[in-house]
Design a protein around this motif. Structure first.
Motif, PDB file in Angstrom:
ATOM      1  N   PHE A 272      30.078  -6.493  62.206  1.00 30.22           N
ATOM      2  CA  PHE A 272      30.610  -7.545  63.078  1.00 30.22           C
ATOM      3  C   PHE A 272      31.576  -8.398  62.250  1.00 30.22           C
ATOM      4  CE2 PHE A 272      26.223  -6.578  64.288  1.00 30.22           C
ATOM      5  CZ  PHE A 272      26.356  -6.199  65.610  1.00 30.22           C
ATOM      6  N   GLU A 292      33.965  -3.514  63.108  1.00 32.20           N
ATOM      7  CA  GLU A 292      34.199  -4.513  64.157  1.00 32.20           C
ATOM      8  C   GLU A 292      34.636  -3.805  65.429  1.00 32.20           C
ATOM      9  OE1 GLU A 292      34.873  -7.437  66.650  1.00 32.20           O
ATOM     10  OE2 GLU A 292      33.959  -7.870  64.684  1.00 32.20           O
ATOM     11  N   GLY A 293      34.205  -4.319  66.575  1.00 35.35           N
ATOM     12  CA  GLY A 293      34.553  -3.692  67.842  1.00 35.35           C
ATOM     13  C   GLY A 293      35.865  -4.137  68.421  1.00 35.35           C
ATOM     14  N   ASP A 294      36.383  -5.308  67.996  1.00 32.42           N
ATOM     15  CA  ASP A 294      37.615  -5.842  68.562  1.00 32.42           C
ATOM     16  C   ASP A 294      38.815  -5.322  67.784  1.00 32.42           C
ATOM     17  OD1 ASP A 294      38.859  -8.013  70.419  1.00 32.42           O
ATOM     18  OD2 ASP A 294      39.725  -8.388  68.436  1.00 32.42           O
ATOM     19  N   GLU A 317      36.689   0.066  60.259  1.00 33.93           N
ATOM     20  CA  GLU A 317      36.264   1.002  61.295  1.00 33.93           C
ATOM     21  C   GLU A 317      36.033   0.228  62.591  1.00 33.93           C
ATOM     22  OE1 GLU A 317      32.440   3.956  62.290  1.00 33.93           O
ATOM     23  OE2 GLU A 317      32.611   2.953  60.334  1.00 33.93           O
ATOM     24  N   ARG A 318      36.718   0.676  63.659  1.00 31.96           N
ATOM     25  CA  ARG A 318      36.465   0.064  64.959  1.00 31.96           C
ATOM     26  C   ARG A 318      35.270   0.762  65.600  1.00 31.96           C
ATOM     27  NH1 ARG A 318      40.199  -0.081  70.460  1.00 31.96           N
ATOM     28  NH2 ARG A 318      38.872  -1.602  71.558  1.00 31.96           N
ATOM     29  N   ARG A 319      34.264  -0.038  65.923  1.00 35.20           N
ATOM     30  CA  ARG A 319      33.018   0.547  66.426  1.00 35.20           C
ATOM     31  C   ARG A 319      32.215  -0.517  67.168  1.00 35.20           C
ATOM     32  NH1 ARG A 319      29.583   4.592  62.587  1.00 35.20           N
ATOM     33  NH2 ARG A 319      27.587   4.657  63.667  1.00 35.20           N
ATOM     34  N   ASP A 320      31.711  -0.177  68.324  1.00 32.45           N
ATOM     35  CA  ASP A 320      30.842  -1.064  69.089  1.00 32.45           C
ATOM     36  C   ASP A 320      29.435  -0.941  68.520  1.00 32.45           C
ATOM     37  OD1 ASP A 320      29.202  -2.345  70.910  1.00 32.45           O
ATOM     38  OD2 ASP A 320      30.298  -1.640  72.665  1.00 32.45           O
ATOM     39  N   LEU A 321      29.050  -1.928  67.731  1.00 28.83           N
ATOM     40  CA  LEU A 321      27.769  -1.844  67.028  1.00 28.83           C
ATOM     41  C   LEU A 321      26.581  -2.087  67.941  1.00 28.83           C
ATOM     42  CD1 LEU A 321      28.818  -3.630  63.730  1.00 28.83           C
ATOM     43  CD2 LEU A 321      28.241  -1.219  64.011  1.00 28.83           C
ATOM     44  N   ARG A 323      26.425  -0.553  71.001  1.00 30.51           N
ATOM     45  CA  ARG A 323      26.207   0.774  71.584  1.00 30.51           C
ATOM     46  C   ARG A 323      25.990   1.843  70.525  1.00 30.51           C
ATOM     47  NH1 ARG A 323      30.224   1.525  76.790  1.00 30.51           N
ATOM     48  NH2 ARG A 323      29.627  -0.388  77.894  1.00 30.51           N
ATOM     49  N   ARG A 324      26.632   1.661  69.366  1.00 30.74           N
ATOM     50  CA  ARG A 324      26.553   2.705  68.335  1.00 30.74           C
ATOM     51  C   ARG A 324      26.425   2.054  66.960  1.00 30.74           C
ATOM     52  NH1 ARG A 324      30.119   6.521  65.744  1.00 30.74           N
ATOM     53  NH2 ARG A 324      31.933   5.355  66.478  1.00 30.74           N
ATOM     54  N   GLN A 349      21.015  -2.655  65.545  1.00 32.48           N
ATOM     55  CA  GLN A 349      21.527  -2.495  64.188  1.00 32.48           C
ATOM     56  C   GLN A 349      20.476  -2.870  63.162  1.00 32.48           C
ATOM     57  OE1 GLN A 349      24.939  -1.296  62.989  1.00 32.48           O
ATOM     58  NE2 GLN A 349      23.196  -0.944  61.633  1.00 32.48           N
TER      59      GLN A 349
END
Length: 413
Positions: A272, A292-294, A317-321, A323-324, A349
């Motif tokens: 995040f 971070e997802g944004d 790395e762009r990632r929705d933490l 959901r994943r 997480q």
């Protein structure tokens, strides 16, 4: 009907609590030990008068207090206020059976808030710009704000005029104002679609007022000076409406605590990561992988790293933490972790971190309740909670930040 009540304690939102035959009654702007009169409606009441005042009662700092909804507890003496905020963290941990020495609260000074979200609406009397009265939709237009940086307060009239220029709706809309190194960054949300003439007039006004940027619903209307903030020694050009910690001092305090804890880590995962407030400071000594997802925030972080000098390697790395989350196998490639999720916390997480053997973890949170839940997961997974520091950056509000530091012996591979 007006009745008399005795306040026994402060509630979690800063309201005084009276014990009655039908249960707890919450009365805003009262303090423990006080006798008051109030008009009751279900489990809440409106204060009418204070018959016997607490010795801890002080004069509020702002003329708008009790009306604007921005502050809950300006009337409580400073040391008692600090204890109340620290106790909120302690109670959350106790509810999850977690014992830990909790440090003294890192206090927040007045006139330090750099990011303020105003509500605006056009009315028959003119443009309203201020904060919404508690439990109401009424906007209290403000003339002062002792929590905010003077750069914001000095521009209140100009911001109200700008709200008038960009208003294309009969509804309320938000105006987020952030102090940056380049001037005020103004991000407007849900003000309606602007016509070409409105855009031109608003743009000319922004230039005349020396503002850094105006954006509406994420679209940059005009940007005379790219808004930038410093994370440590690294300048970051933040995207419109980007999340920043409310005060620079609190951000630095959190970064210092996290940095000392992770000083021995050669490779760190920042989960995040936002625009990089931890990443870019930690990269002075360690390699950092920012997740971070944004997309806009991550792009700003990456660009800042590429133009900086003297930093260790930073990957992103762009990632929705939510959901994943990063799996424990992925996490085992790191020596340290810092995570700073939104108010909902990082339950999934945390479950993966708990299964990992990463020796050093720093958990940062703006919500003691979800922090306690996540810490329970980590402790059950073998981590020892070494310290917890509450930090105030939302002065005179019920909100409190906290930084928890954890360790686990690393298994030999």
């Amino acid at each position: 009907m007006t009745a008399r009540f005795t306040i026994t304690r402060l509630g979690s939102q800063g309201d005084g609590v009276a014990e009655t035959e039908t249960g707890e009654l919450f009365i805003p702007f009262t303090l423990p030990g006080e006798t008051v009169t109030a008009v009751r409606e279900k489990d809440r009441a409106t204060l009418m008068s204070v018959l016997e005042a607490s010795p801890l009662r002080i004069d509020p700092a702002c003329r708008h207090f009790t009306e604007c909804g921005g502050c809950a507890i300006q009337h409580l003496e400073a040391e008692a206020y600090h204890r109340w905020k620290r106790d909120k963290v302690a109670h959350a941990l106790n509810s999850k059976g977690i014992t830990c020495d909790i440090d003294a609260l890192v206090p927040c000074a007045p006139q330090t808030r750099r990011r303020v979200v105003f509500t605006a609406r056009r009315s028959e009397a003119g443009m309203l710009l201020g904060f919404v009265r508690a439990l109401s939709s009424e906007i209290i237009s403000i003339e002062e704000c002792p929590i905010s940086l003077t750069e914001i307060v000095a521009k209140l009239d100009a911001l109200r005029a700008l709200a008038e220029l960009v208003c294309a709706t009969t509804k309320s809309f938000r105006m987020t104002v952030t102090v940056t190194g380049s001037g005020l960054d103004v991000a407007v949300h849900e003000s309606g679609k602007l016509g070409e003439n409105q855009r031109r007039v608003a743009s000319n006004f922004v230039i005349a007022q020396g503002l850094a940027r105006l954006s509406i619903d994420g679209e940059i209307i005009i940007e005379p000076k790219k808004p930038a903030v410093l994370f440590g020694s690294v300048a970051v050009a933040v995207p419109p409406g980007a999340f920043l910690q409310a005060t620079e001092a609190a951000e630095q305090a959190m970064a210092d605590i996290v940095g000392r804890h992770l000083a021995r880590a050669r490779k760190i995962a920042d989960l995040f990561a936002g625009c990089g407030s931890f990443t870019l400071r930690l990269a002075a000594k360690s390699e950092v992988h920012a997740v971070e997802g944004d997309a806009a925030a991550l792009s700003a972080l990456d660009r800042a790293f590429r133009f900086a000098s003297g930093l260790k390697r930073v990957t992103s790395e762009r990632r929705d933490l939510f959901r994943r989350p990063l799996t424990f196998k992925e996490l085992n490639g790191f020596d340290g972790i810092v995570f700073d999720p939104p108010r909902a916390g990082a339950e999934d997480q945390s479950k993966q971190i708990a299964r990992s053997d990463v020796p050093l973890v720093a958990a940062v949170s703006c919500n003691p309740v979800t922090l306690a839940r996540d810490l329970r997961i980590l402790v059950d997974g073998g981590y020892a909670l070494k310290s917890l520091t509450p930090i105030d950056q939302f002065l005179w509000s019920p909100h409190v930040e906290a930084v928890a530091l954890l360790e686990k012996p690393r298994r030999r591979r």
